[in-house]
Design an enzyme around this catalytic site. Structure first.
Site, PDB file in Angstrom:
ATOM      1  CE1 TYR A 159       3.100   5.747   1.395  1.00  0.00           C
ATOM      2  CE2 TYR A 159       4.548   4.384   2.279  1.00  0.00           C
ATOM      3  CZ  TYR A 159       4.111   4.886   1.202  1.00  0.00           C
ATOM      4  OH  TYR A 159       4.368   4.542  -0.049  1.00  0.00           O
ATOM      5  CE  LYS A 163       8.330   5.893  -0.684  1.00  0.00           C
ATOM      6  NZ  LYS A 163       9.101   4.777  -0.793  1.00  0.00           N
TER       7      LYS A 163
HETATM    8  N1  LIG Z   1       1.656   0.804  -4.401  1.00  0.00           N
HETATM    9  C1  LIG Z   1       1.734   2.049  -4.930  1.00  0.00           C
HETATM   10  O1  LIG Z   1       0.683   2.762  -5.307  1.00  0.00           O
HETATM   11  C2  LIG Z   1       2.879   2.945  -4.713  1.00  0.00           C
HETATM   12  C3  LIG Z   1       2.880   4.319  -5.014  1.00  0.00           C
HETATM   13  C4  LIG Z   1       3.920   5.118  -5.057  1.00  0.00           C
HETATM   14  C5  LIG Z   1       5.203   4.657  -4.553  1.00  0.00           C
HETATM   15  N2  LIG Z   1       5.037   3.361  -4.111  1.00  0.00           N
HETATM   16  C6  LIG Z   1       6.294   2.764  -3.468  1.00  0.00           C
HETATM   17  O2  LIG Z   1       6.829   1.752  -4.309  1.00  0.00           O
HETATM   18  C7  LIG Z   1       7.489   0.753  -3.358  1.00  0.00           C
HETATM   19  C8  LIG Z   1       7.104  -0.354  -3.531  1.00  0.00           C
HETATM   20  O3  LIG Z   1       5.821  -0.494  -3.112  1.00  0.00           O
HETATM   21  P1  LIG Z   1       4.779  -1.524  -3.521  1.00  0.00           P
HETATM   22  O4  LIG Z   1       3.353  -1.075  -3.729  1.00  0.00           O
HETATM   23  O5  LIG Z   1       5.275  -2.566  -4.603  1.00  0.00           O
HETATM   24  O6  LIG Z   1       4.718  -2.532  -2.153  1.00  0.00           O
HETATM   25  P2  LIG Z   1       4.938  -4.078  -1.596  1.00  0.00           P
HETATM   26  O7  LIG Z   1       4.565  -4.114  -0.395  1.00  0.00           O
HETATM   27  O8  LIG Z   1       4.141  -4.734  -2.812  1.00  0.00           O
HETATM   28  O9  LIG Z   1       6.362  -4.440  -1.955  1.00  0.00           O
HETATM   29  C9  LIG Z   1       7.329  -3.833  -1.159  1.00  0.00           C
HETATM   30  C10 LIG Z   1       8.655  -4.963  -0.851  1.00  0.00           C
HETATM   31  O10 LIG Z   1       9.439  -4.497  -0.010  1.00  0.00           O
HETATM   32  C11 LIG Z   1       9.872  -5.806   0.807  1.00  0.00           C
HETATM   33  N3  LIG Z   1      10.277  -5.392   1.913  1.00  0.00           N
HETATM   34  C12 LIG Z   1       9.471  -4.649   3.077  1.00  0.00           C
HETATM   35  N4  LIG Z   1      10.007  -4.584   4.229  1.00  0.00           N
HETATM   36  C13 LIG Z   1      11.406  -4.920   3.929  1.00  0.00           C
HETATM   37  C14 LIG Z   1      12.720  -4.956   4.514  1.00  0.00           C
HETATM   38  N5  LIG Z   1      12.736  -4.615   5.773  1.00  0.00           N
HETATM   39  N6  LIG Z   1      13.761  -5.446   3.877  1.00  0.00           N
HETATM   40  C15 LIG Z   1      13.581  -5.952   2.581  1.00  0.00           C
HETATM   41  N7  LIG Z   1      12.681  -6.019   1.863  1.00  0.00           N
HETATM   42  C16 LIG Z   1      11.520  -5.590   2.536  1.00  0.00           C
HETATM   43  C17 LIG Z   1       8.454  -6.543   0.907  1.00  0.00           C
HETATM   44  O11 LIG Z   1       8.559  -7.893   1.309  1.00  0.00           O
HETATM   45  C18 LIG Z   1       7.796  -6.181  -0.419  1.00  0.00           C
HETATM   46  O12 LIG Z   1       8.185  -7.348  -1.215  1.00  0.00           O
HETATM   47  C19 LIG Z   1       7.676   1.300  -1.971  1.00  0.00           C
HETATM   48  O13 LIG Z   1       8.605   1.932  -1.754  1.00  0.00           O
HETATM   49  C20 LIG Z   1       6.257   2.223  -1.908  1.00  0.00           C
HETATM   50  O14 LIG Z   1       6.599   3.470  -0.977  1.00  0.00           O
HETATM   51  C21 LIG Z   1       4.033   2.459  -4.197  1.00  0.00           C
HETATM   52  C1  LIG Z   2     -13.169   3.404   1.714  1.00  0.00           C
HETATM   53  C2  LIG Z   2     -13.030   4.787   0.958  1.00  0.00           C
HETATM   54  C3  LIG Z   2     -12.772   5.913   1.297  1.00  0.00           C
HETATM   55  C4  LIG Z   2     -11.907   4.295  -0.326  1.00  0.00           C
HETATM   56  O1  LIG Z   2     -12.288   5.256  -1.421  1.00  0.00           O
HETATM   57  C5  LIG Z   2     -10.673   4.663   0.450  1.00  0.00           C
HETATM   58  C6  LIG Z   2      -9.572   4.616  -0.797  1.00  0.00           C
HETATM   59  C7  LIG Z   2      -8.035   4.418  -0.116  1.00  0.00           C
HETATM   60  C8  LIG Z   2      -7.755   3.075   0.504  1.00  0.00           C
HETATM   61  C9  LIG Z   2      -7.092   4.655  -1.125  1.00  0.00           C
HETATM   62  C10 LIG Z   2      -7.513   6.172  -1.843  1.00  0.00           C
HETATM   63  C11 LIG Z   2      -5.976   6.751  -2.154  1.00  0.00           C
HETATM   64  C12 LIG Z   2      -4.979   5.705  -2.213  1.00  0.00           C
HETATM   65  C13 LIG Z   2      -3.658   6.033  -1.966  1.00  0.00           C
HETATM   66  C14 LIG Z   2      -2.983   6.700  -2.978  1.00  0.00           C
HETATM   67  O2  LIG Z   2      -3.382   5.888  -4.368  1.00  0.00           O
HETATM   68  C15 LIG Z   2      -1.634   6.720  -3.267  1.00  0.00           C
HETATM   69  C16 LIG Z   2      -0.729   6.319  -2.250  1.00  0.00           C
HETATM   70  C17 LIG Z   2       0.819   6.456  -2.234  1.00  0.00           C
HETATM   71  C18 LIG Z   2       1.539   5.146  -2.322  1.00  0.00           C
HETATM   72  O3  LIG Z   2       2.946   5.338  -2.130  1.00  0.00           O
HETATM   73  C19 LIG Z   2       1.147   4.246  -1.460  1.00  0.00           C
HETATM   74  C20 LIG Z   2      -0.381   3.822  -1.481  1.00  0.00           C
HETATM   75  C21 LIG Z   2      -1.139   5.322  -1.250  1.00  0.00           C
HETATM   76  C22 LIG Z   2      -0.979   5.859   0.054  1.00  0.00           C
HETATM   77  C23 LIG Z   2      -2.474   4.772  -1.521  1.00  0.00           C
HETATM   78  C24 LIG Z   2      -3.207   3.855  -0.669  1.00  0.00           C
HETATM   79  C25 LIG Z   2      -4.858   3.342  -0.796  1.00  0.00           C
HETATM   80  C26 LIG Z   2      -5.697   4.812  -0.746  1.00  0.00           C
HETATM   81  C27 LIG Z   2      -5.521   5.693   0.507  1.00  0.00           C
END
Ligand SMILES: NC(=O)c1ccc[n+]([C@@H]2O[C@H](COP(=O)([O-])OP(=O)(O)OC[C@H]3O[C@@H](n4cnc5c(N)ncnc54)[C@H](O)[C@@H]3O)[C@@H](O)[C@H]2O)c1
Ligand SMILES: CC(C)[C@@H](O)CC[C@@H](C)[C@H]1CC[C@H]2[C@@H]3[C@H](O)C=C4C[C@@H](O)CC[C@]4(C)[C@H]3CC[C@]12C
Length: 368
Positions: A159, A163
């Site tokens: 992952y 990214k």
């Molecule tokens: N959730 C977090 O904490 C977090 C933190 C930092 C960055 N991000 C980034 O933000 C973005 C959105 O994350 P999220 O948490 O909303 O995830 P999410 O899984 O809720 O949303 C991702 C969306 O992308 C769509 N998708 C997946 N594969 C696809 C494909 N092949 N074609 C078209 N659509 C597709 C999914 O259906 C979904 O609706 C991601 O790029 C993720 O890396 C998330």
């Molecule tokens: C089971 C325990 C050890 C519990 O504390 C695990 C927590 C773990 C699931 C989360 C801890 C940190 C999270 C990640 C972080 O917030 C940032 C992220 C970057 C974003 O792009 C995607 C999600 C994630 C990787 C997020 C996922 C869950 C954690 C690893």
């Protein structure tokens, strides 16, 4: 984009627009971008809630598509002024293969870039991640760092690798000539751990606590700080960047910005309890209840079980070697680059963010 401050003539495309962040970006655009004529929502899985958006003055176009399919992306991008690319596989739980993560997150992003170049779309905002930076494989802390803080960004997990690669593609594409002869302007936003209405991992923790009689058991020291940012503020930052990118292309083009707000610095588990506590859960232990080596062993056992069970079912628990390592490594940001470059201020205070999230958890199935 031509000066269209007063007229509705812009076409935006949000990829992943039905995801956790994507939905908030879509709704924020409809509420706060007066220049919108058409909002295209491109996603592999379209949500039923989209129908309710089609009654307003903005044309909302739902497009079911796959970013790994270049022709589908090109058809969706053609004619758009701005693309906000949030689509991706956020999988750190082993639900999908490394190849699939790469195909969606890297090749999918390349497809979006090429579609912008081939069809003449000039503004591309990419949702990157803190994980492009860290925590790295050495478990080195990143303590209240910013976009210029030196840090050895070394990854092995599919992952963060995907990214980092995708972000590099987006930033390197800045300045490429698009159809029509003008330059492409790109920007990458790096949210830390996003929380808020619709956060699946928060829902998973809540359900885990309900299954354990209203208790969660501390696994990570309270001293390990983890950056978190409210989804509404992340969405707002995306809207603001999209609005300012044209006029500040020289400053913002090819730049990365951490997404931040006034959410407090806490351990991942303590931060979650800000919302789960008021919803009836209790975090047991002021210190981790198990020694770290036992957690490492349990995480490894989960990986083995996932592999053994894969032919029968998907077993993807929260605890695995990667999530344990990330959770156990301080990673927080302290920056004002977004404010300095495009006037970003959080739209939602910590109190508002917390209240909204608690209200959402209270609606989660199984809540009292
Ligand atoms: N959730 C977090 O904490 C977090 C933190 C930092 C960055 N991000 C980034 O933000 C973005 C959105 O994350 P999220 O948490 O909303 O995830 P999410 O899984 O809720 O949303 C991702 C969306 O992308 C769509 N998708 C997946 N594969 C696809 C494909 N092949 N074609 C078209 N659509 C597709 C999914 O259906 C979904 O609706 C991601 O790029 C993720 O890396 C998330
Ligand atoms: C089971 C325990 C050890 C519990 O504390 C695990 C927590 C773990 C699931 C989360 C801890 C940190 C999270 C990640 C972080 O917030 C940032 C992220 C970057 C974003 O792009 C995607 C999600 C994630 C990787 C997020 C996922 C869950 C954690 C690893």
């Amino acid at each position: 984009m031509a000066d269209s401050a007063q007229t509705q003539e812009l076409v935006y495309l949000v990829t992943g627009g039905c995801g956790f962040l994507g939905e908030h970006v879509v709704r924020m655009l409809l509420q706060r971008e007066p220049r919108l004529r058409e909002l295209r929502i491109f996603d592999l899985h379209l949500g039923p809630w989209l129908e309710e958006l089609k009654t307003g003055p903005v044309q909302v176009t739902a497009i079911q598509g796959d970013v790994t399919q270049a022709h589908e992306v090109a058809a969706a991008v053609a004619g758009a002024h701005v693309v906000i690319h949030t689509a991706g596989l956020v999988d750190v739980f082993g639900k999908t293969s490394p190849e699939t993560i790469h195909e969606v997150n890297v090749q999918g992003t390349q497809n979006v870039i090429e579609a912008c170049v081939q069809t003449g779309t000039r503004f591309l905002i990419y949702t990157s991640s803190m994980e492009v930076v860290g925590p790295n494989i050495k478990g080195q802390p990143f303590y209240r760092g910013n976009e210029n803080t030196p840090y050895e960004a070394v990854h092995r997990h599919p992952y963060p690798c995907s990214k980092a690669l995708a972000e590099r593609l987006v930033l390197e594409a800045n300045g490429r000539e698009v159809l029509g002869g003008l330059p492409l302007v790109t920007c990458a936003l790096r949210p830390t751990g996003i929380y808020g209405e619709g956060h699946q991992i928060m829902r998973d923790f809540y359900h885990q606590g309900l299954r354990l009689g209203g208790r969660l058991f501390r696994a990570i020291p309270a001293s390990v700080e983890h950056g978190r940012v409210y989804v509404g503020n992340v969405a707002w930052m995306h809207v603001l960047v999209a609005r300012e990118l044209e006029h500040r292309a020289a400053l913002m083009g090819g730049q990365v910005y951490f997404c931040y707000d006034n959410s407090p610095y806490k351990s991942y588990e303590d931060f979650n309890m800000e919302f789960l506590g008021p919803c009836g859960l209790r975090l047991v232990g002021t210190r981790p209840l198990m020694p770290y080596w036992l957690l490492v062993l349990l995480a490894a056992l989960n990986t083995l079980l996932q592999w053994l069970l894969r032919p029968l079912m998907l077993y993807a628990p929260l605890l695995n070697p990667y999530t344990l390592a990330v959770a156990n490594t301080t990673f927080t940001v302290s920056t004002d680059k977004a404010r300095r470059h495009f006037g970003y201020e959080p739209l939602f205070s910590w109190e508002e963010s917390r209240t909204r999230t608690i209200r959402w958890v209270q609606t989660v199935e199984g809540s009292a």
